[in-house]
Design a protein around this motif. Structure first.
Motif, PDB file in Angstrom:
ATOM      1  N   ILE A  68      49.832  37.500  59.043  1.00 20.33           N
ATOM      2  CA  ILE A  68      49.355  37.224  57.680  1.00 20.33           C
ATOM      3  C   ILE A  68      49.926  38.253  56.716  1.00 20.33           C
ATOM      4  CG2 ILE A  68      47.330  37.018  56.209  1.00 20.33           C
ATOM      5  CD1 ILE A  68      45.711  36.311  58.658  1.00 20.33           C
ATOM      6  N   PRO A  69      50.672  37.807  55.685  1.00 19.06           N
ATOM      7  CA  PRO A  69      51.170  38.766  54.700  1.00 19.06           C
ATOM      8  C   PRO A  69      50.015  39.385  53.916  1.00 19.06           C
ATOM      9  CG  PRO A  69      52.207  36.606  54.464  1.00 19.06           C
ATOM     10  CD  PRO A  69      51.065  36.444  55.383  1.00 19.06           C
ATOM     11  N   GLY A  70      50.091  40.676  53.679  1.00 22.83           N
ATOM     12  CA  GLY A  70      48.985  41.387  53.033  1.00 22.83           C
ATOM     13  C   GLY A  70      48.563  40.823  51.688  1.00 22.83           C
ATOM     14  N   ARG A  71      49.527  40.369  50.902  1.00 20.17           N
ATOM     15  CA  ARG A  71      49.194  39.966  49.537  1.00 20.17           C
ATOM     16  C   ARG A  71      48.346  38.709  49.463  1.00 20.17           C
ATOM     17  NH1 ARG A  71      51.703  42.180  45.081  1.00 20.17           N
ATOM     18  NH2 ARG A  71      51.150  40.321  43.915  1.00 20.17           N
ATOM     19  N   ILE A  72      48.550  37.793  50.423  1.00 20.81           N
ATOM     20  CA  ILE A  72      47.806  36.540  50.320  1.00 20.81           C
ATOM     21  C   ILE A  72      46.727  36.434  51.394  1.00 20.81           C
ATOM     22  CG2 ILE A  72      49.677  35.241  49.235  1.00 20.81           C
ATOM     23  CD1 ILE A  72      50.020  33.984  52.113  1.00 20.81           C
ATOM     24  N   ARG A  73      46.310  37.580  51.956  1.00 23.20           N
ATOM     25  CA  ARG A  73      45.384  37.485  53.079  1.00 23.20           C
ATOM     26  C   ARG A  73      44.040  36.898  52.681  1.00 23.20           C
ATOM     27  NH1 ARG A  73      45.056  42.629  51.343  1.00 23.20           N
ATOM     28  NH2 ARG A  73      42.955  43.481  51.181  1.00 23.20           N
ATOM     29  N   ILE A  74      43.579  37.161  51.441  1.00 17.98           N
ATOM     30  CA  ILE A  74      42.262  36.649  51.039  1.00 17.98           C
ATOM     31  C   ILE A  74      42.260  35.129  51.081  1.00 17.98           C
ATOM     32  CG2 ILE A  74      40.565  36.580  49.183  1.00 17.98           C
ATOM     33  CD1 ILE A  74      40.681  39.352  49.693  1.00 17.98           C
ATOM     34  N   CYS A 114      29.222  37.124  52.057  1.00 14.95           N
ATOM     35  CA  CYS A 114      29.981  38.369  52.117  1.00 14.95           C
ATOM     36  C   CYS A 114      30.115  38.909  53.528  1.00 14.95           C
ATOM     37  CB  CYS A 114      29.333  39.430  51.240  1.00 14.95           C
ATOM     38  SG  CYS A 114      28.510  38.778  49.835  1.00 14.95           S
ATOM     39  N   ILE A 115      29.206  38.523  54.448  1.00 16.46           N
ATOM     40  CA  ILE A 115      29.346  39.004  55.828  1.00 16.46           C
ATOM     41  C   ILE A 115      30.707  38.619  56.371  1.00 16.46           C
ATOM     42  CG2 ILE A 115      28.542  38.729  58.187  1.00 16.46           C
ATOM     43  CD1 ILE A 115      25.819  38.338  57.230  1.00 16.46           C
ATOM     44  N   LEU A 116      31.095  37.357  56.099  1.00 15.53           N
ATOM     45  CA  LEU A 116      32.357  36.867  56.643  1.00 15.53           C
ATOM     46  C   LEU A 116      33.524  37.686  56.128  1.00 15.53           C
ATOM     47  CD1 LEU A 116      31.398  33.227  56.308  1.00 15.53           C
ATOM     48  CD2 LEU A 116      32.259  34.251  58.377  1.00 15.53           C
ATOM     49  N   MET A 117      33.658  37.741  54.784  1.00 17.95           N
ATOM     50  CA  MET A 117      34.798  38.460  54.225  1.00 17.95           C
ATOM     51  C   MET A 117      34.741  39.927  54.620  1.00 17.95           C
ATOM     52  SD  MET A 117      36.457  36.177  52.849  1.00 17.95           S
ATOM     53  CE  MET A 117      37.681  36.955  51.825  1.00 17.95           C
ATOM     54  N   GLY A 118      33.528  40.486  54.595  1.00 20.76           N
ATOM     55  CA  GLY A 118      33.364  41.896  54.952  1.00 20.76           C
ATOM     56  C   GLY A 118      33.848  42.173  56.364  1.00 20.76           C
ATOM     57  N   ARG A 119      33.413  41.365  57.317  1.00 21.03           N
ATOM     58  CA  ARG A 119      33.804  41.606  58.710  1.00 21.03           C
ATOM     59  C   ARG A 119      35.278  41.313  58.929  1.00 21.03           C
ATOM     60  NH1 ARG A 119      31.218  45.400  59.627  1.00 21.03           N
ATOM     61  NH2 ARG A 119      32.115  45.466  61.703  1.00 21.03           N
ATOM     62  N   LEU A 120      35.786  40.263  58.236  1.00 17.62           N
ATOM     63  CA  LEU A 120      37.205  39.940  58.413  1.00 17.62           C
ATOM     64  C   LEU A 120      38.059  41.099  57.925  1.00 17.62           C
ATOM     65  CD1 LEU A 120      37.350  36.225  57.271  1.00 17.62           C
ATOM     66  CD2 LEU A 120      37.476  37.095  59.572  1.00 17.62           C
ATOM     67  N   GLU A 121      37.721  41.619  56.740  1.00 17.46           N
ATOM     68  CA  GLU A 121      38.506  42.708  56.163  1.00 17.46           C
ATOM     69  C   GLU A 121      38.331  43.990  56.967  1.00 17.46           C
ATOM     70  OE1 GLU A 121      40.364  43.332  52.860  1.00 17.46           O
ATOM     71  OE2 GLU A 121      40.938  41.469  53.827  1.00 17.46           O
ATOM     72  N   ALA A 122      37.063  44.295  57.323  1.00 16.20           N
ATOM     73  CA  ALA A 122      36.796  45.600  57.910  1.00 16.20           C
ATOM     74  C   ALA A 122      37.073  45.632  59.408  1.00 16.20           C
ATOM     75  CB  ALA A 122      35.342  45.998  57.653  1.00 16.20           C
ATOM     76  N   PHE A 123      36.961  44.493  60.081  1.00 18.58           N
ATOM     77  CA  PHE A 123      37.093  44.554  61.535  1.00 18.58           C
ATOM     78  C   PHE A 123      38.224  43.693  62.080  1.00 18.58           C
ATOM     79  CE2 PHE A 123      36.054  44.287  65.963  1.00 18.58           C
ATOM     80  CZ  PHE A 123      35.521  45.530  66.234  1.00 18.58           C
TER      81      PHE A 123
END
Lengths: 212, 205
Positions: A68-74, A114-123
């Motif tokens: 996954i390219p960093g810029r479009i990961r969201i 936010c749990i989803l995005m939080g865990r995806l980003e952080a873990f």
């Protein structure tokens, strides 16, 4: 097998239940947590859906993380999550239609939980698929038990039932003069109950107390 | 005109995004420490909502709803793409947030600096997607009604976050029991504010 459930992995599963709880400590995913807790059944279905979506989105994103390219990961993360939520939503409509009606827009709102995005980003973006999968289940459960706990109190005191079973009536509380507390069903009590849970949890775990 | 005013009052006070539906709670609790930043986030939410919800309404009307593709060809009258609405809505929101960010950066650097980090955060703010999903449920007649609806929802959210931030700025100096400090007392505060807003229930012009 023993390696899959090493003590480090078990920690990933148990930490979110208390010391790293997504709701009371990480402050993630509160939006949906409060709105679906009037009755236990929808709260349980919601918790189960979140466990499934978090676990599998963590697994998929972790497997794809190197591509996954960093810029479009969201946007990539959102699409994966949205696809999983559509599946869960269609399953709920097919098998438990009445609960799906009660949850209304809140199933769709799992996407922006936010749990989803939080865990995806952080873990998940930094760990292997299996660990991420366990982390997803752990965080989903940590979210779930708060949900079910709040729903238990609100349903018992607000409607006098537990999972639809008329407990208060069977105990003879109404003949003893007990009256259902209507405020419990109103939205503000959900917030105050979560506040009380945080209070209890932090007075038992001193390290969680915020500095001034 | 009357329906618009009614809708505005209804969305700002009666069906307030925060106090009635708890939407956008994560950023609401995280960013409400000072009044200044909360005003920035509030304005950004109003801005993004007023753009995304009407766009999603048009997509819903001409692409997703059952029988909405008849403008292409009458043969498509039975196509129902409603199950795709989650993925379309969130893609539109994420794309528009990105677009708005680029446009503001190009034409008004000062506003861009003021909104700064909040714009990307908004893509995952539940209030925006929630607003779009409520719009889908309520089946508005015209685009202008959705514009009023989205402006009212955004404004209600902004009022809620600015007032909470003002209370939190004051409460910093009070002596709260240690385990309740920070998050705990904030939850209870929001609960009390929600109770006050319950007074608007059934309010109609």
């Amino acid at each position: 097998m023993s390696q899959l459930f090493s003590s480090k992995n078990l920690k990933l599963l148990t930490n979110p239940l208390n010391l790293e709880n997504p709701i009371t400590v990480q402050v993630l995913g509160i939006c949906s947590a409060l709105a679906v807790t009037v009755k236990m059944k929808p709260a349980f279905v919601m918790a189960l859906s979140v466990v499934i979506v978090t676990a599998f989105s963590n697994l998929i994103i972790s497997a794809l993380r190197k591509g996954i390219p960093g810029r479009i990961r969201i946007i990539v993360q959102l699409v994966v999550v949205a696809a999983l939520v559509i599946m869960v939503d269609q399953l709920l409509r097919a098998f438990v239609y009445d609960v799906s009606k009660q949850l209304s827009v809140f199933v769709g709102l799992i996407i922006t939980n936010c749990i989803l995005m939080g865990r995806l980003e952080a873990f998940a973006m930094a760990n292997k698929p299996w660990e991420s999968f366990i982390d997803g289940i752990g965080n989903g459960l940590g979210y779930g038990w708060i949900l079910i706990g709040v729903a238990f109190v609100r349903e018992l005191l607000g409607s006098g039932t537990v999972w639809g079973y008329p407990l208060m009536e069977k105990l003879g509380m109404y003949t003893a003069g007990y009256v259902n507390n209507g405020v419990m069903i109103m939205p503000p009590m959900a917030l105050i109950l979560v506040g009380v849970i945080i209070w209890i949890q932090r007075s038992r775990n001193k390290e969680l107390i915020e500095s001034k | 005109m009357e329906t618009h005013i009614n809708l505005l009052v209804n969305t700002v006070f009666v069906n307030n995004m925060i106090f009635a539906y708890f939407l956008g709670m994560c950023s609401y609790l995280a960013v409400s420490k000072t009044v200044k930043t909360s005003v920035g986030l509030g304005v950004a939410v109003i801005f993004v909502m007023v753009i995304t919800i009407p766009v999603n309404y048009l997509l819903e009307k001409y692409l997703l709803k059952e029988g909405s593709l008849t403008w292409l060809s009458p043969k498509l009258a039975e196509v129902d793409l409603t199950f795709l609405s989650f993925i379309i809505f969130i893609a539109v929101i994420a794309a528009i947030v990105q677009l708005v960010e680029m446009i503001i950066e190009r034409f008004s650097p000062s506003l861009y600096n003021a909104l700064g980090i909040f714009l990307p955060l908004i893509a995952v703010n539940c209030a925006i997607l929630g607003g779009a999903l409520f719009m889908q449920q309520r089946e508005f007649g015209t685009v202008w009604e959705t514009v009023t609806f989205s402006f009212g929802s955004g404004l209600g959210w902004a009022i809620a976050i600015v007032s909470l931030a003002a209370i939190r700025e004051k409460i910093k100096y009070s002596n709260i029991p240690a385990p309740l400090r920070g998050l705990g007392i904030t939850f209870i505060l929001v609960g009390l504010m929600a109770m006050a807003f319950m007074g608007f229930m059934g309010f109609k012009l």
